[in-house]
Design a protein around this motif. Structure first.
Motif, mmCIF file in Angstrom:
data_model
loop_
_atom_site.group_PDB
_atom_site.id
_atom_site.type_symbol
_atom_site.label_atom_id
_atom_site.label_comp_id
_atom_site.label_asym_id
_atom_site.label_seq_id
_atom_site.Cartn_x
_atom_site.Cartn_y
_atom_site.Cartn_z
ATOM 1 N N HIS A 1 0.807 -1.217 0.000
ATOM 2 C CA HIS A 1 0.000 0.000 0.000
ATOM 3 C C HIS A 1 0.844 1.273 0.000
ATOM 4 N N GLN B 1 2.258 4.366 -1.598
ATOM 5 C CA GLN B 1 1.833 5.153 -2.742
ATOM 6 C C GLN B 1 2.793 6.307 -3.004
ATOM 7 N N PRO C 1 -1.569 4.683 -8.487
ATOM 8 C CA PRO C 1 -0.899 5.504 -7.462
ATOM 9 C C PRO C 1 0.090 4.751 -6.602
ATOM 10 N N HIS C 2 0.151 3.412 -6.684
ATOM 11 C CA HIS C 2 1.039 2.630 -5.832
ATOM 12 C C HIS C 2 2.444 2.569 -6.435
#
Length: 469
Positions: free
Chosen positions: A345, A347, A391-392
């Motif tokens: 997760h 980003q 976005p990661h």
């Protein structure tokens, strides 16, 4: 049928007449039906237009034979204008095209190659011709295909519509989880299956109540794990001739735990099931109520010696053949103790290029990166820049066109070339810190609980930190 004086029927007579009418063409030498005005067969009498002269491709200069095309097939497939041209034709064909069609074309053209983007626009056009005035949610439901994947078009529509508030996301993850639960329940032998099915429904009801109450509901992985543990126990019971949950006693559970895991790993799941069975009046006595499995305290996982850690650090800092994702994940876990969840997760918004820091998971403060890790992060960002809006930081070939994080199996196999895992590197780092630092400081820095840090403490102290007596 055939006439009185005929030896062949009508169909066979026609075939015979056509066969006897064939003659050899004096021009090409093949058998055919000669034309009266030319005396040749049909292909020779009507040769067609002359082939067009060869021409050079206007993009690459490759010679195109037998046609008047301006572009060769390779350049045509790579042409960026293809999806936009297809969208213009679609806008002209539809009587009342949706106002988001052109934005969707830009959305897919930025994420796919021209050929795939054109195919997606064409598939969307087929849906719009069937239902010109369909709402976005209806189009999303009709674009889905059955199976483990909803399809490329449905994924793009879901990403596009949900980002603009035009439709709700699909329930694909819930469907996949329901399929996994159904497979685990069906694997339970028939005499013991109804109780396991009721246990599944009870866990789902408990999760719904937890969501309404605002507490921490069980995740799908936890429910799957519970069902898998009861499935294995039921297969063990049927092998021993037990076909009723009321026949299970403490000795049977002890034998099963000794066979499966001497440390009593699945005991928590078994306690959960038998408490439910006792409340549901399926059994009278809970066979796990008096079971006590004594496990030694402390950390007992795998760690790496310092020599092996130096080898891995050298591999991820100096080798140019290592994948960028592998180098970043390895250094983040080895030096900064990053967990798989934190890496999945991570980003772009969590990175501070000015101060060379990142935010990981629930850690309260930004993590300053060392030069080696920052170089690996920069290399990873340069590798992911080509045609992705995810976005990661960790992007795979499957998540490049969407916005979802990388899958857990991908991260679990990412460090296979280095013959290690993220959990092993993280445990090595936490164990080294726990020996030489204050546990409260470690818990605060890593966003962990005090109990979680205490598990890494050993019964020794780093001799270099002892005062001279």
């Amino acid at each position: 049928m055939r006439g009185k004086g005929e030896t062949r029927c009508l169909r066979c007579r026609r075939r015979h007449d056509l066969a006897t009418a064939r003659r050899r063409c004096p021009r090409c030498g093949r058998d055919g039906y000669l034309r009266e005005h030319t005396g040749w067969c049909g292909p020779c009498s009507h040769p067609g237009s002359a082939p067009k002269p060869a021409a050079a491709c206007t993009e690459c200069g490759r010679v195109i034979r037998g046609g008047g095309a301006r572009l060769c097939n390779r350049c045509w497939q790579r042409r960026p204008q293809r999806p936009y041209t297809r969208a213009e034709h679609l806008l002209a064909e539809l009587d009342d095209p949706p106002n988001w069609l052109w934005d969707f074309t830009i959305h897919v053209a930025d994420r796919y190659c021209p050929g795939q983007a054109t195919a997606l626009v064409s598939q969307l056009g087929a849906l719009l011709r069937t239902e010109p005035r369909a709402m976005p949610q209806t189009l999303l439901d009709r674009a889905r295909i059955p199976g483990r994947s909803i399809g490329s078009l449905a994924k793009m529509l879901e990403d596009f519509f949900t980002a603009r508030g035009l439709a709700l996301p699909t329930d694909q993850s819930q469907r996949l989880a329901a399929g996994r639960r159904a497979r685990r329940v069906q694997a339970v032998p028939e005499p013991l299956r109804p109780a396991v099915a009721a246990f599944e429904r009870a866990m789902l009801d408990e999760r719904d109540r937890a969501r309404r109450a605002g507490t921490r509901p069980r995740a799908d992985t936890t429910i799957d794990k519970r069902l898998a543990q009861i499935r294995d126990l039921s297969c063990h019971l049927v092998g021993r001739g037990i076909e009723d949950w009321a026949q299970v006693d403490k000795a049977v559970i002890e034998d099963y735990l000794a066979e499966v895991s001497p440390a009593g790993g699945p005991l928590g799941g078994l306690r959960h099931f038998f408490r439910f069975a006792r409340r549901s009046k399926l059994i009278l006595i809970d066979p796990t109520a008096e079971l006590r499995v004594r496990t030694p305290r402390g950390f007992h996982g795998r760690t790496l010696p310092r020599s092996r850690q130096r080898e891995l650090f050298t591999r991820w800092c100096t080798s140019t053949e290592v994948a960028p994702n592998e180098a970043l994940v390895g250094l983040m876990a080895l030096i900064h103790g990053a967990s798989p969840h934190e890496l999945r997760h991570l980003q772009l918004a969590d990175i501070d290029p000015q101060h060379h820091t990142v935010r990981l998971g629930r850690r309260p403060h930004p993590i300053p990166l060392d030069p080696a890790t920052w170089a690996a992060l920069t290399r990873c960002l340069e590798h992911r820049r080509s045609g992705t809006h995810n976005p990661h930081v960790i992007v795979t070939s499957r998540t490049r066109s969407g916005r979802t994080p990388a899958s857990r199996p991908y991260l679990s196999r990412l460090l296979d070339p280095a013959d290690t895992t993220i959990s092993t590197l993280r445990a090595s780092r936490l164990l080294a810190l726990a020996i030489s630092h204050d546990p409260n400081l470690i818990a605060t820095t890593y966003g962990m609980s005090a109990e979680g840090v205490l598990a890494y403490f050993a019964d020794r102290v780093d001799p270099t930190l002892l005062a001279d007596l």
